[in-house]
Design a protein around this motif. Structure first.
Motif, short mmCIF file in Angstrom:
data_model
loop_
_atom_site.label_atom_id
_atom_site.label_comp_id
_atom_site.label_asym_id
_atom_site.label_seq_id
_atom_site.Cartn_x
_atom_site.Cartn_y
_atom_site.Cartn_z
N ALA A 119 0.87 -1.18 0.00
CA ALA A 119 0.00 0.00 0.00
C ALA A 119 0.91 1.23 0.00
N SER A 121 0.84 3.79 -3.00
CA SER A 121 0.24 4.95 -3.68
C SER A 121 -0.73 5.67 -2.75
N HIS A 128 3.18 9.02 -7.92
CA HIS A 128 4.52 9.28 -7.38
C HIS A 128 4.64 8.61 -6.01
N TRP A 194 -13.75 -1.28 -6.02
CA TRP A 194 -12.85 -1.35 -7.17
C TRP A 194 -13.68 -1.77 -8.37
N LEU A 199 -8.09 -5.80 -14.92
CA LEU A 199 -7.72 -6.38 -13.61
C LEU A 199 -8.87 -6.20 -12.63
N SER A 204 -8.42 -3.81 -6.26
CA SER A 204 -7.48 -2.69 -6.07
C SER A 204 -8.21 -1.44 -5.56
N ALA A 358 -3.37 -2.11 -17.79
CA ALA A 358 -3.03 -1.74 -16.40
C ALA A 358 -1.53 -1.51 -16.21
N MET A 362 0.42 1.48 -13.97
CA MET A 362 0.84 1.14 -12.60
C MET A 362 2.24 1.72 -12.38
N GLU A 371 10.96 8.90 -18.38
CA GLU A 371 11.57 10.08 -17.77
C GLU A 371 12.87 9.70 -17.07
C1 LIG Z 1 -4.94 -2.30 -11.32
C2 LIG Z 1 -4.07 -1.45 -10.46
C3 LIG Z 1 -3.50 -2.00 -9.32
C4 LIG Z 1 -2.70 -1.22 -8.50
N1 LIG Z 1 -2.17 -1.76 -7.36
C5 LIG Z 1 -1.43 -1.00 -6.52
C6 LIG Z 1 -0.95 -1.53 -5.28
O1 LIG Z 1 -1.15 -2.72 -4.96
N2 LIG Z 1 -0.26 -0.73 -4.45
C7 LIG Z 1 -0.02 0.57 -4.76
O2 LIG Z 1 0.64 1.25 -3.96
N3 LIG Z 1 -0.48 1.12 -5.91
C8 LIG Z 1 -1.18 0.37 -6.79
N4 LIG Z 1 -1.68 0.91 -7.95
C9 LIG Z 1 -1.52 2.35 -8.17
C10 LIG Z 1 -0.56 2.65 -9.30
O3 LIG Z 1 0.73 2.21 -8.98
C11 LIG Z 1 -0.55 4.16 -9.59
O4 LIG Z 1 -0.23 4.86 -8.43
C12 LIG Z 1 -1.87 4.66 -10.11
O5 LIG Z 1 -2.28 3.86 -11.19
C13 LIG Z 1 -1.71 6.12 -10.52
O6 LIG Z 1 -2.91 6.60 -11.10
P1 LIG Z 1 -3.15 8.19 -11.14
O7 LIG Z 1 -4.44 8.45 -11.83
O8 LIG Z 1 -3.01 8.71 -9.77
O9 LIG Z 1 -1.95 8.64 -12.06
P2 LIG Z 1 -1.32 10.10 -12.20
O10 LIG Z 1 -0.17 10.23 -11.27
O11 LIG Z 1 -2.39 11.12 -12.11
O12 LIG Z 1 -0.74 10.07 -13.67
C14 LIG Z 1 -1.47 10.56 -14.82
C15 LIG Z 1 -0.59 10.47 -16.03
O13 LIG Z 1 0.56 11.31 -15.83
C16 LIG Z 1 1.74 10.59 -16.14
N5 LIG Z 1 2.82 11.05 -15.26
C17 LIG Z 1 2.82 11.15 -13.91
N6 LIG Z 1 4.01 11.60 -13.47
C18 LIG Z 1 4.79 11.76 -14.54
C19 LIG Z 1 6.13 12.20 -14.74
N7 LIG Z 1 6.92 12.54 -13.71
N8 LIG Z 1 6.61 12.25 -16.01
C20 LIG Z 1 5.84 11.91 -17.06
N9 LIG Z 1 4.56 11.49 -16.93
C21 LIG Z 1 4.04 11.42 -15.70
C22 LIG Z 1 1.37 9.13 -15.85
O14 LIG Z 1 2.19 8.24 -16.59
C23 LIG Z 1 -0.08 9.07 -16.29
O15 LIG Z 1 -0.14 8.79 -17.67
C24 LIG Z 1 -2.46 0.15 -8.81
C25 LIG Z 1 -3.05 0.69 -9.97
C26 LIG Z 1 -3.83 -0.08 -10.79
C27 LIG Z 1 -4.45 0.54 -12.01
#
Ligand SMILES: Cc1cc2nc3c(=O)[nH]c(=O)nc-3n(C[C@H](O)[C@H](O)[C@H](O)COP(=O)(O)OP(=O)(O)OC[C@H]3O[C@@H](n4cnc5c(N)ncnc54)[C@H](O)[C@@H]3O)c2cc1C
Length: 383
Positions: A119, A121, A128, A194, A199, A204, A358, A362, A371
């Motif tokens: 856990a 994120s 990040h 979820w 997936l 999740s 996915a 992730m 990057e």
């Molecule tokens: C099916 C699934 C299972 C998961 N399981 C886990 C888990 O078990 N534990 C856990 O901790 N997390 C888990 N995650 C979370 C995952 O690791 C990400 O944190 C999450 O998908 C981020 O989604 P967001 O909308 O917040 O992305 P955002 O951070 O909002 O990103 C949006 C877009 O911006 C891009 N982006 C972001 N930062 C940068 C950068 N610096 N440079 C260039 N592009 C960038 C991203 O690539 C993305 O395309 C899971 C996610 C999914 C979908």
């Protein structure tokens, strides 16, 4: 247990437990407790744990082989497995002061009775994961943690969670610590449902921690040691595991597309689709080439993990970035090749296509990996 036996156990479970219910679990968004039970009974939950803890003592090669095999049948279960193995690795690498609390849990894992997960994120810092907003507060013998964790695979199903939070006195945004929070801890709750695109059967969901008390022997890293553990313990094997999931999805897509091209007929021509159309054969060939290319890339990463060298971290980053793209490309091609039959869900290809999306989102996402690779080639600081 040796490598071949582990992969063959995974194949047996994939065939008898995962494959028959993957479609329905996907439709219902249902977490497969039977799959976890089978993985436990077969000894696969303790795959990387040492023999003195009751584990199989195997390494990255077998982890990738088992994961890809599971993913061919059900990528949701394979991702549950990946997260569990990474949480277990984080516990195995725990500081000596945590041994009293963690060792009995590792024994339970080896005995197949305990599922764990990561856990990291948080809703605020999004993908990040290296920069949690939550901060542990000192409280008696341990800390209190309040956090809004997002997308926690196996939320509400796992027996424990490896949780990140900023260290109580941490000065910078990556000065985090890893803690083990066991299910049932007061203040820990699943904070939503979820209902993902893909997936769908891996639960999740978001997880809320409301002043959860974590005793000091459940602190896995030293204060501020969370970030190095994420980079050195979690990242290499997580990237390998998600790449193996991608490989399993590609293999399943090639196999289902091949079968469709052999069996679906143009009756008016007296030929199967595959016999009739060279364009379909060429696209199938491209899928196979990309899948075997990914497999070779994963083997190369395993070799770099087994024999670490200067290029190992680059391979760790590259492999997940490439795997995410390959899985999307191969399953997209499969959808096109299999036409309306795939689109109308007569085949299970559309589940593979959704699941394949996915990996790239992730964290570290495909964009972030690029990057990091670009910055490291240019000698720029990564964080
Ligand atoms: C099916 C699934 C299972 C998961 N399981 C886990 C888990 O078990 N534990 C856990 O901790 N997390 C888990 N995650 C979370 C995952 O690791 C990400 O944190 C999450 O998908 C981020 O989604 P967001 O909308 O917040 O992305 P955002 O951070 O909002 O990103 C949006 C877009 O911006 C891009 N982006 C972001 N930062 C940068 C950068 N610096 N440079 C260039 N592009 C960038 C991203 O690539 C993305 O395309 C899971 C996610 C999914 C979908």
């Amino acid at each position: 247990m040796i490598h071949d036996a582990a992969v063959s156990k995974a194949r047996e479970i994939a065939h008898s437990v995962l494959a028959p219910s993957a479609g329905q679990n996907d439709t219902d968004g249902r977490f497969s407790t039977e799959a976890v039970q089978s993985l436990g009974e077969s000894g696969l939950l303790g795959l990387l744990l040492s023999a003195d803890l009751g584990g199989a003592g195997l390494g990255p090669r077998t982890f990738a082989g088992v994961t890809a095999t599971l993913a061919e049948a059900d990528a949701s279960v394979a991702m549950v497995y990946v997260m569990h193995i990474l949480a277990t690795a984080s516990m195995s690498a725990a500081r000596p002061g945590a041994a009293g609390a963690v060792t009995p849990i590792l024994r339970e894992i080896a005995a197949g009775r305990h599922l764990s997960t990561l856990a990291f994120s948080e809703a605020g810092s999004r993908s990040h994961f290296w920069a949690p907003l939550s901060r542990a507060q000192r409280n008696g013998d341990g800390v209190h943690i309040s956090a809004q964790k997002s997308f926690v695979t196996s939320a509400g199903q796992a027996q424990s969670y490896v949780v990140s939070a900023l260290a109580p006195e941490g000065a910078g945004p990556t000065d985090s610590t890893l803690y083990l929070v066991v299910a049932g801890t007061r203040g820990l709750s699943v904070a939503g449902a979820w209902d993902g695109l893909g997936l769908r059967a891996n639960a999740s969901a978001p997880l809320a921690l409301d002043e959860c008390h974590v005793p000091s022997d459940f602190q896995l890293t030293d204060d501020g040691g969370g970030f190095p553990a994420m980079l050195n313990v979690v990242l290499p094997m997580f990237n390998l595991g998600t790449s193996a999931v991608a490989l399993g999805l590609c293999r399943a897509a090639v196999s289902q597309t091949t079968s469709h091209l052999k069996n679906a007929k143009f009756e008016h021509l007296g030929q199967s689709l595959g016999e009739s159309l060279p364009t379909l054969r060429a696209q199938l060939a491209t899928m196979q080439i990309e899948t075997d290319g990914l497999s070779a890339r994963i083997d190369d990463l395993i070799d770099h993990l087994e024999t670490p060298r200067e290029t190992t971290m680059l391979r760790v980053l590259e492999t997940k970035a490439a795997a995410g793209e390959v899985a999307i490309n191969v399953t997209s091609t499969a959808m096109r090749v299999c036409g309306g039959a795939a689109f109308s869900k007569q085949l299970s290809l559309e589940r593979l296509f959704r699941d394949a999306h996915a990996g790239a989102v992730m964290a570290p996402t495909g964009d972030v990996l690029r990057e990091f690779i670009g910055k490291s080639l240019l000698g720029l600081p990564l964080f």
